[in-house]
Design a protein around this motif. Sequence first.
Motif, PDB file in Angstrom:
ATOM      1  N   VAL A  37       0.842 -14.773  -5.544  1.00 30.84           N
ATOM      2  CA  VAL A  37       2.154 -14.862  -4.906  1.00 30.84           C
ATOM      3  C   VAL A  37       2.361 -13.734  -3.900  1.00 30.84           C
ATOM      4  O   VAL A  37       1.743 -12.677  -3.997  1.00 30.84           O
ATOM      5  CB  VAL A  37       3.274 -14.807  -5.973  1.00 30.84           C
ATOM      6  CG1 VAL A  37       3.081 -15.906  -7.013  1.00 30.84           C
ATOM      7  CG2 VAL A  37       3.331 -13.450  -6.658  1.00 30.84           C
ATOM      8  N   GLU A  38       3.255 -13.966  -2.950  1.00 30.92           N
ATOM      9  CA  GLU A  38       3.619 -12.915  -1.994  1.00 30.92           C
ATOM     10  C   GLU A  38       4.550 -11.899  -2.632  1.00 30.92           C
ATOM     11  O   GLU A  38       4.468 -10.705  -2.356  1.00 30.92           O
ATOM     12  CB  GLU A  38       4.310 -13.539  -0.779  1.00 30.92           C
ATOM     13  CG  GLU A  38       3.369 -14.073   0.276  1.00 30.92           C
ATOM     14  CD  GLU A  38       4.095 -14.368   1.567  1.00 30.92           C
ATOM     15  OE1 GLU A  38       4.262 -13.432   2.380  1.00 30.92           O
ATOM     16  OE2 GLU A  38       4.490 -15.526   1.774  1.00 30.92           O
ATOM     17  N   ASN A  39       5.455 -12.385  -3.468  1.00 29.60           N
ATOM     18  CA  ASN A  39       6.428 -11.515  -4.106  1.00 29.60           C
ATOM     19  C   ASN A  39       6.655 -12.005  -5.533  1.00 29.60           C
ATOM     20  O   ASN A  39       7.085 -13.141  -5.741  1.00 29.60           O
ATOM     21  CB  ASN A  39       7.742 -11.528  -3.325  1.00 29.60           C
ATOM     22  CG  ASN A  39       8.785 -10.589  -3.901  1.00 29.60           C
ATOM     23  OD1 ASN A  39       9.347 -10.834  -4.955  1.00 29.60           O
ATOM     24  ND2 ASN A  39       9.035  -9.492  -3.194  1.00 29.60           N
ATOM     25  N   ARG A  41       8.813 -11.211  -7.884  1.00 28.50           N
ATOM     26  CA  ARG A  41      10.188 -11.492  -8.294  1.00 28.50           C
ATOM     27  C   ARG A  41      10.673 -12.850  -7.797  1.00 28.50           C
ATOM     28  O   ARG A  41      11.239 -13.642  -8.566  1.00 28.50           O
ATOM     29  CB  ARG A  41      11.127 -10.393  -7.784  1.00 28.50           C
ATOM     30  CG  ARG A  41      12.563 -10.549  -8.293  1.00 28.50           C
ATOM     31  CD  ARG A  41      13.455  -9.419  -7.826  1.00 28.50           C
ATOM     32  NE  ARG A  41      13.623  -9.425  -6.384  1.00 28.50           N
ATOM     33  CZ  ARG A  41      14.415  -8.599  -5.718  1.00 28.50           C
ATOM     34  NH1 ARG A  41      15.085  -7.660  -6.359  1.00 28.50           N
ATOM     35  NH2 ARG A  41      14.510  -8.673  -4.400  1.00 28.50           N
ATOM     36  N   THR A  42      10.461 -13.132  -6.503  1.00 30.02           N
ATOM     37  CA  THR A  42      10.927 -14.413  -5.977  1.00 30.02           C
ATOM     38  C   THR A  42      10.112 -15.578  -6.524  1.00 30.02           C
ATOM     39  O   THR A  42      10.640 -16.680  -6.707  1.00 30.02           O
ATOM     40  CB  THR A  42      10.880 -14.420  -4.442  1.00 30.02           C
ATOM     41  OG1 THR A  42       9.557 -14.082  -4.000  1.00 30.02           O
ATOM     42  CG2 THR A  42      11.864 -13.417  -3.865  1.00 30.02           C
ATOM     43  N   ALA A  43       8.835 -15.350  -6.802  1.00 29.84           N
ATOM     44  CA  ALA A  43       8.008 -16.402  -7.390  1.00 29.84           C
ATOM     45  C   ALA A  43       8.498 -16.746  -8.793  1.00 29.84           C
ATOM     46  O   ALA A  43       8.590 -17.924  -9.169  1.00 29.84           O
ATOM     47  CB  ALA A  43       6.550 -15.968  -7.431  1.00 29.84           C
ATOM     48  N   GLU A  63      -0.333 -10.263  -6.887  1.00 28.63           N
ATOM     49  CA  GLU A  63       0.429 -10.126  -5.649  1.00 28.63           C
ATOM     50  C   GLU A  63      -0.495 -10.087  -4.440  1.00 28.63           C
ATOM     51  O   GLU A  63      -1.521  -9.403  -4.440  1.00 28.63           O
ATOM     52  CB  GLU A  63       1.298  -8.869  -5.693  1.00 28.63           C
ATOM     53  CG  GLU A  63       2.422  -8.888  -4.673  1.00 28.63           C
ATOM     54  CD  GLU A  63       3.577  -7.986  -5.088  1.00 28.63           C
ATOM     55  OE1 GLU A  63       4.708  -8.240  -4.653  1.00 28.63           O
ATOM     56  OE2 GLU A  63       3.338  -7.034  -5.846  1.00 28.63           O
ATOM     57  N   ASN A  65      -0.547  -9.372  -0.368  1.00 27.45           N
ATOM     58  CA  ASN A  65       0.149  -8.851   0.809  1.00 27.45           C
ATOM     59  C   ASN A  65      -0.875  -8.243   1.767  1.00 27.45           C
ATOM     60  O   ASN A  65      -2.087  -8.376   1.557  1.00 27.45           O
ATOM     61  CB  ASN A  65       1.211  -7.818   0.402  1.00 27.45           C
ATOM     62  CG  ASN A  65       0.632  -6.701  -0.456  1.00 27.45           C
ATOM     63  OD1 ASN A  65      -0.400  -6.119  -0.112  1.00 27.45           O
ATOM     64  ND2 ASN A  65       1.276  -6.396  -1.581  1.00 27.45           N
ATOM     65  N   SER A  90       3.992 -19.050  -1.711  1.00 25.00           N
ATOM     66  CA  SER A  90       4.418 -18.165  -0.628  1.00 25.00           C
ATOM     67  C   SER A  90       5.915 -17.912  -0.737  1.00 25.00           C
ATOM     68  O   SER A  90       6.568 -18.377  -1.667  1.00 25.00           O
ATOM     69  CB  SER A  90       4.067 -18.783   0.729  1.00 25.00           C
ATOM     70  OG  SER A  90       4.807 -19.963   0.942  1.00 25.00           O
ATOM     71  N   GLU A  91       6.462 -17.183   0.223  1.00 26.21           N
ATOM     72  CA  GLU A  91       7.888 -16.859   0.187  1.00 26.21           C
ATOM     73  C   GLU A  91       8.762 -18.044   0.585  1.00 26.21           C
ATOM     74  O   GLU A  91       9.884 -18.175   0.116  1.00 26.21           O
ATOM     75  CB  GLU A  91       8.185 -15.683   1.109  1.00 26.21           C
ATOM     76  CG  GLU A  91       7.805 -14.337   0.528  1.00 26.21           C
ATOM     77  CD  GLU A  91       8.696 -13.944  -0.646  1.00 26.21           C
ATOM     78  OE1 GLU A  91       9.745 -13.327  -0.431  1.00 26.21           O
ATOM     79  OE2 GLU A  91       8.332 -14.274  -1.797  1.00 26.21           O
ATOM     80  N   ALA A  92       8.262 -18.888   1.456  1.00 23.68           N
ATOM     81  CA  ALA A  92       9.030 -20.046   1.903  1.00 23.68           C
ATOM     82  C   ALA A  92       8.090 -21.094   2.476  1.00 23.68           C
ATOM     83  O   ALA A  92       7.111 -20.769   3.141  1.00 23.68           O
ATOM     84  CB  ALA A  92      10.058 -19.634   2.958  1.00 23.68           C
ATOM     85  N   ASP A  99       0.685 -17.896   6.909  1.00 24.95           N
ATOM     86  CA  ASP A  99       0.924 -17.293   5.599  1.00 24.95           C
ATOM     87  C   ASP A  99      -0.379 -16.655   5.104  1.00 24.95           C
ATOM     88  O   ASP A  99      -1.468 -17.194   5.348  1.00 24.95           O
ATOM     89  CB  ASP A  99       1.382 -18.411   4.644  1.00 24.95           C
ATOM     90  CG  ASP A  99       1.613 -17.950   3.233  1.00 24.95           C
ATOM     91  OD1 ASP A  99       2.724 -17.456   2.967  1.00 24.95           O
ATOM     92  OD2 ASP A  99       0.702 -18.066   2.402  1.00 24.95           O
TER      93      ASP A  99
END
Length: 234
Positions: A37-39, A41-43, A63, A65, A90-92, A99
Amino acid sequence: MQASLYLIPVTLGDTEHRRVLPDYNRDVILGIRHFIVENVRTARRFLKKVEPSIVIDDLTFYELNKHTSPEQVAGYLNPLAQGESVGVISEAGCPAVADPGADVVAIAQRKHYRVVPLVGPSSIILSVMASGFNGQSFAFHGYLPIDAAERTSTIKKLEGRIYAENQTQLFIETPYRNRKLAEELIRTCRPSTKLCIASNITCADECIQTRPVKDWAGKLPDFDKKPTIFLIYK
């Protein structure tokens, strides 16, 4: 289920996930215990929205990045060698399109792992669909140069491709600089060149409008701090 690298799309903004993601994606997610994942928390938040019963602490997150080395990325794929699937989030929107997830996919392909892209919203494709521009030939350029002179030169070159190659040109900007870029497009492009501004796609305040450049002057939408794609065509 064959161990695979699943590319898992997420919503664009705060869109209700059921509007843009098929139920099949949820079924796949429930069978995965390892996520790149990129982040984190958001994942984690996204997974809980998709299925509230998911026990987040049972999952492993890696993670990804700009500081992640190729060796680390390769290590993230180790579960595949052990018969366990891995998901990329990803984030979005769709992973691996504009990405860092593309680096993960490249390694998976070299190692001959099965890669499965899942269906979900892509702001690039959705903006082309809604623009009225050429959908058979288009190019996405990501961010334009930061330097003002270089950016102006790039805009002129991309506009030239519209007329020389009959090709739609797409690019993005950091949301808080949307207005500055739009104003520069108005100053730089031919008055008859068409500009589509596609903002907050799939969200409640989505705005997608196509007009000749000359008609945008003084009529820009409220798109400050909103993810936006700009498209130009003849």
